[in-house]
Design an enzyme around this catalytic site. Structure first.
Site, short mmCIF file in Angstrom:
data_model
loop_
_atom_site.label_atom_id
_atom_site.label_comp_id
_atom_site.label_asym_id
_atom_site.label_seq_id
_atom_site.Cartn_x
_atom_site.Cartn_y
_atom_site.Cartn_z
N LYS A 114 45.32 46.94 34.88
CA LYS A 114 43.57 46.37 33.93
C LYS A 114 44.17 46.13 32.94
O LYS A 114 43.78 44.89 31.66
CB LYS A 114 42.89 46.41 34.47
CG LYS A 114 42.56 46.41 36.05
CD LYS A 114 41.04 46.30 36.67
CE LYS A 114 40.54 45.53 37.97
NZ LYS A 114 41.59 46.06 39.10
C1 LIG Z 1 42.26 46.07 40.08
C2 LIG Z 1 42.81 46.69 40.98
C3 LIG Z 1 43.52 45.69 41.71
C4 LIG Z 1 43.05 44.31 42.39
O1 LIG Z 1 43.89 43.38 41.73
P1 LIG Z 1 43.69 42.13 41.05
O2 LIG Z 1 43.92 41.18 40.63
O3 LIG Z 1 41.56 42.29 41.79
O4 LIG Z 1 44.00 41.99 42.96
C5 LIG Z 1 44.54 46.99 42.25
N1 LIG Z 1 45.02 48.18 41.91
C6 LIG Z 1 44.13 48.59 41.14
C7 LIG Z 1 44.71 50.09 40.79
C8 LIG Z 1 42.91 48.34 40.62
O5 LIG Z 1 42.51 48.87 39.60
#
Ligand SMILES: *Cc1c(COP(=O)(O)O)cnc(C)c1O
Length: 514
Positions: A114
């Protein structure tokens, strides 16, 4: 470049307003009205660009007149300078095979993917607010935004690190007290910048989300504090994520692959990560296939098998070893559905103009979302399902399979330490191996790695111990995690009530002389 809502009632919005607004007024998500064309020579012209330069090329295509190219370049350079490797998102071989890779998206300040989006979004927010203030027109009052969000762990820390110290922005992140991992809690609460406010709620993650929703529903409060959201529905987050798909493609070129045709396998929760891959392909990146991997919260996998998008309402969200993917519905999937509706839900008049098809797509998506809200599910037509299955493969990974994948690659030669989210993707990539092989020679498998294993240390250590092996975790701990648990913290403990949180936000605003 203008943006429209997936639910058809809003169109003609600028990039800046879409970024600051987040969700469209009709409850839909913003998408570009047209996809831009890549320069004809992108494959050669972009081949040697750094991550930030590549981001500049791609993002510039989507901002219209709201940012100059130089402004995008400055924002991108700043956003990706906080990563701990100059490659930003390195491509690393997985196991002994020469055609399988992990795309490490976890080299930002909070060690989860993120950061790629939120480092950029934080700078973008600050830039737009400062410019508005410099131009005046706020009636003498400075333009400020109060970002309020709920987190079960990853989103909150990435948002806090994206917004810490930013001018004209304050951020309140609610987490369920005692229910996020110790590392995640420490990551959030040891950030002591004046504009960062952690709120520990005596309740669950759902309670936190409810409180945030209620605060956004209070029109006077929302206006008084200019509430803003940076959750995963913000278009700028998707946009920023498109870069690493192109970067991975050029990474293969640099490894000597003449004409890469990667299959990307994406661990998915809210479908933001995977959606960026969908846009990368739509822009013209040669992607052999996009595959989504879910944990036991498998609404996307079930949809792609049955054509029915259905909440598991009775069971609720299941707690798994990959908590950042524990969701009931995938909020960004609505964007994918809009394209499905436009292209494959046959309009009554087959000769409909593009404008007519777009209008009908908005109506269709609005109807589906209403059905989801009232009855917990909706179904698409057989033609739309066939198209969805062509665009996306999928697979599901249970808790034991997640742990087994972590142990397997820890024991492999050369070893690789998977975090539980990445392990979900790697397991699904293995189950899809026959289909991937059937795509022919010259196909590479790239598993997106969404978190550093140290972030989910307990799960990783346990998975390896269950398999009878051991791991010296201290040896792989990234330096920022060393001593993190002992650092000074600031956090406000709050009753599980929207009024109590609203009062806290008002008190903080008053004290800071707003
Ligand atoms: C947010 C997140 C995901 C999922 O990503 P999306 O965009 O919501 O599909 C997967 N792995 C981690 C570690 C995350 O923080």
């Amino acid at each position: 470049m203008k943006y429209r809502s997936t639910r058809g009632q809003v169109a003609g919005q600028s990039f800046e307003s879409v970024v600051l607004e987040g969700l469209a007024g009709d409850g839909g998500l913003y998408i570009p009205e047209q996809l831009p064309a890549l320069p004809a020579d992108w494959q050669t012209a972009w081949a040697r660009l750094s991550f930030a330069e590549l981001a500049t090329e791609l993002i510039s295509l989507f901002v219209g007149d709201d940012l100059t190219r130089g402004e995008v370049a400055a924002l991108a350079a700043r956003s990706y300078s906080t990563f701990d490797t100059s490659e930003v998102t390195p491509l690393v071989p997985l196991g002994a095979r020469r055609d399988t890779f992990v795309l490490e998206l976890f080299h930002g300040p909070t060690f989860a993917f993120k950061d790629v989006a939120l480092q950029f979004l934080g700078n973008l927010f600050e830039f737009f607010l400062e410019r508005r203030n410099a131009r005046g027109g706020g009636g003498g009052e400075a333009h400020k935004v109060t970002v309020v969000g709920a987190t079960s762990g990853d989103t909150g820390s990435a948002a806090i690190y994206g917004l810490r110290g930013k001018k004209n922005v304050s951020v309140f992140i609610l987490h369920p007290k005692g229910r996020v991992s110790p590392i995640q809690e420490a990551q959030m609460t040891t950030v002591l910048d004046d504009n960062v406010h952690n709120v520990a709620i005596e309740g669950t993650f759902d309670d936190c989300q409810d409180i945030v929703k209620q605060l956004f529903g209070r029109a006077a409060f929302k206006r008084a504090h200019s509430l803003g959201a940076i959750n995963s529905i913000n278009w700028a987050r998707i946009l920023a994520q498109i870069t690493y798909y192109f970067h991975a493609y050029f990474g293969l070129v640099r490894r000597g692959v003449a004409a890469p045709r990667p299959v990307f396998v994406v661990p998915s929760g809210n479908f933001g990560d995977a959606l960026a891959g969908h846009y990368a392909r739509a822009l013209g990146l040669p992607v052999a296939q996009l595959a989504i991997a879910t944990n036991a919260n498998d609404i996307l996998d079930r949809f792609l098998r049955t054509g029915r998008y259905e909440k598991n309402s009775e069971q609720g969200v299941r707690a798994t070893p990959s908590p950042a993917m524990d969701i009931l519905v995938s909020s960004n999937f609505e964007r994918f559905l809009w394209y499905l509706a436009r292209d494959h839900e046959a309009p009554a008049d087959a000769a409909a103009t593009p404008g007519e098809r777009e209008r009908l797509a908005g109506e269709t998506v609005a109807r589906w979302m209403e059905q989801l809200r009232t009855s917990g599910s909706f179904a698409v037509s057989p033609a739309a399902l066939a198209a969805a299955r062509q665009a996306l493969w999928s697979g599901r990974c249970g808790d034991d399979q997640t742990r087994a994948a972590i142990a397997k690659y820890h024991a492999a030669q050369p070893p690789y330490l998977l975090d539980p989210h990445t392990a979900v993707g790697v397991h699904v990539a293995e189950t899809l191996a026959p289909e991937i092989a059937a795509l022919g020679d010259g196909v590479q498998t790239i598993c997106l790695s969404t978190a550093h294993p140290a972030k989910f240390a307990d799960e990783v250590i346990q998975a390896i111990a269950d398999a009878g092996a051991q791991i010296d975790f201290a040896a792989i701990l990234p330096p920022p995690f060393v001593g993190l648990l002992d650092k000074p913290r600031r956090c406000f403990e709050c009753h599980n009530s929207p009024d109590a949180v609203a009062r806290h936000i008002e008190q903080v605003a008053a004290a800071s002389g707003k």
